[in-house]
Design an enzyme around this catalytic site. Structure first.
Site, PDB file in Angstrom:
ATOM      1  N   THR A 192       6.303 -27.036  22.602  1.00 46.60           N
ATOM      2  CA  THR A 192       5.676 -25.666  21.718  1.00 46.60           C
ATOM      3  C   THR A 192       4.845 -25.732  21.241  1.00 46.60           C
ATOM      4  OG1 THR A 192       7.209 -25.985  20.030  1.00 46.60           O
ATOM      5  CG2 THR A 192       8.098 -24.683  22.342  1.00 46.60           C
ATOM      6  N   LEU A 230       3.611 -19.895  18.973  1.00 44.90           N
ATOM      7  CA  LEU A 230       4.027 -19.508  20.235  1.00 44.90           C
ATOM      8  C   LEU A 230       4.983 -20.072  20.471  1.00 44.90           C
ATOM      9  CD1 LEU A 230       1.514 -17.207  21.413  1.00 44.90           C
ATOM     10  CD2 LEU A 230       2.381 -17.126  18.899  1.00 44.90           C
ATOM     11  N   HIS A 231       6.669 -20.336  19.395  1.00 40.29           N
ATOM     12  CA  HIS A 231       7.198 -21.236  20.272  1.00 40.29           C
ATOM     13  C   HIS A 231       8.148 -20.824  20.832  1.00 40.29           C
ATOM     14  CE1 HIS A 231       6.298 -23.993  16.558  1.00 40.29           C
ATOM     15  NE2 HIS A 231       6.760 -22.961  16.063  1.00 40.29           N
ATOM     16  N   ASP A 232       8.982 -19.233  20.258  1.00 40.90           N
ATOM     17  CA  ASP A 232       9.538 -18.815  21.316  1.00 40.90           C
ATOM     18  C   ASP A 232       9.400 -18.094  22.590  1.00 40.90           C
ATOM     19  OD1 ASP A 232      12.021 -19.377  19.407  1.00 40.90           O
ATOM     20  OD2 ASP A 232      11.912 -17.354  18.342  1.00 40.90           O
TER      21      ASP A 232
END
Length: 304
Positions: A192, A230-232
């Site tokens: 991520t 934008l990890h998720d």
């Protein structure tokens, strides 16, 4: 089409992951469950409902789950997404959420006739999933797969030097889920940290879409002042375009005892002879960031 339950703690990057799931015909979003994480569960569940209503997906149910971690009496929350979790952007009040507890919804779905075809996507602390496993040992392993945003196999943490936020927020829950025998794919900071939004991406999102895309742009603009990553989005994008990602099998365990290392991920790749136990996860290590941003732009501008 992949049927999923999205377990989340919105959160701006959760909002983008949710929007991508709604905008992708490859995914059937059966329900959204919320957990305390970025904000308390009363806020995260309300945010999930508000977001789905904004995205034109008001028929998808939302259920609130765990209000705190397994080992602590108060939730471990963050204000990096703003006090309301969505950068202070007005997206309306939203409808009501379901009265059932999120863990009961997840357990019933897994135990049902299509449970073996269900994928769980968890992008917040793993408390809800751990409670399912504690109450019904072995049930998580029935899922077709569990995709988790959390941990850091090869990199430093982002909430402490040792730990990534989701695993630090409830390290004991992470330990329970990693020990469940489920088919786990971990999207930690190793991958991520490579998913950074760009000014061009934000500009195209603002210009190219409708009201939903503009609201998401406004959230990202606020969020990007502290974190451009934008990890998720990664686990949801994997369901749409798995070829964008590279993974490595191995064994992972979590430090769940209080202390300086709490929440730290330890990972032994499969090739290591010193691996203490058989492999239990696939750790995602690389992504084509340009391809992911293109996918996001193409899907999000379609939203109403």
């Amino acid at each position: 089409m992949t049927g999923i339950i999205l377990d989340c703690d919105p959160g701006v990057d959760d909002a983008i992951a949710l929007a991508l799931a709604v905008a992708s015909p490859e995914i059937r979003l059966r329900a959204v469950t919320a957990v305390a994480g970025n904000r308390p569960v009363e806020t995260t569940s309300r945010n999930a409902r508000r977001l789905l209503d904004l995205l034109g997906a008001g028929d998808i149910p939302v259920y609130a789950g765990a209000a705190r971690s397994l080992a602590y009496s108060e939730p471990r929350c963050s204000t990096s997404h703003g006090e309301d979790g969505l950068g202070g952007i007005d997206i309306g009040s939203g409808n009501s959420i379901g009265s059932d507890h999120a863990t009961d919804i997840i357990a019933a779905a897994l135990a049902g006739p299509q449970g073996a075809e269900l994928t769980l996507v968890a992008v917040g602390p793993l408390t809800n999933l751990a409670l399912v496993e504690i109450k019904y040992p072995g049930l998580l392993a029935r899922a077709a797969a569990i995709l988790v945003m959390g941990g850091a196999a090869f990199t430093a943490g982002n909430i402490t030097p040792a730990a990534e936020f989701n695993f630090w927020s409830d390290p004991l829950a992470a330990h329970v889920v990693l020990s469940s025998g489920a088919d786990l794919r971990i999207f930690g900071l190793d991958v991520t940290s490579r998913v950074a939004m760009t000014p061009d991406f934000l500009g195209r999102l603002a210009r190219g879409g409708g009201n939903s895309a503009r609201k998401l742009h406004d959230m990202l603009k606020v969020y990007g002042r502290s974190d451009p990553l934008l990890h998720d989005t990664c686990p949801v994008a994997f369901l749409v375009e798995p070829g964008m990602f590279t993974s490595e099998r191995g064994y992972m365990q979590i430090d769940w005892s209080p202390g300086l290392g709490e929440g730290r991920s330890h990972f032994w790749p499969e090739m290591m002879e010193t691996r203490p136990k058989p492999s239990n996860v696939s750790v995602v290590t690389h992504v084509d960031n340009g391809a992911l941003l293109t996918l996001l732009e193409e899907r999000l501008v379609r939203l109403p």
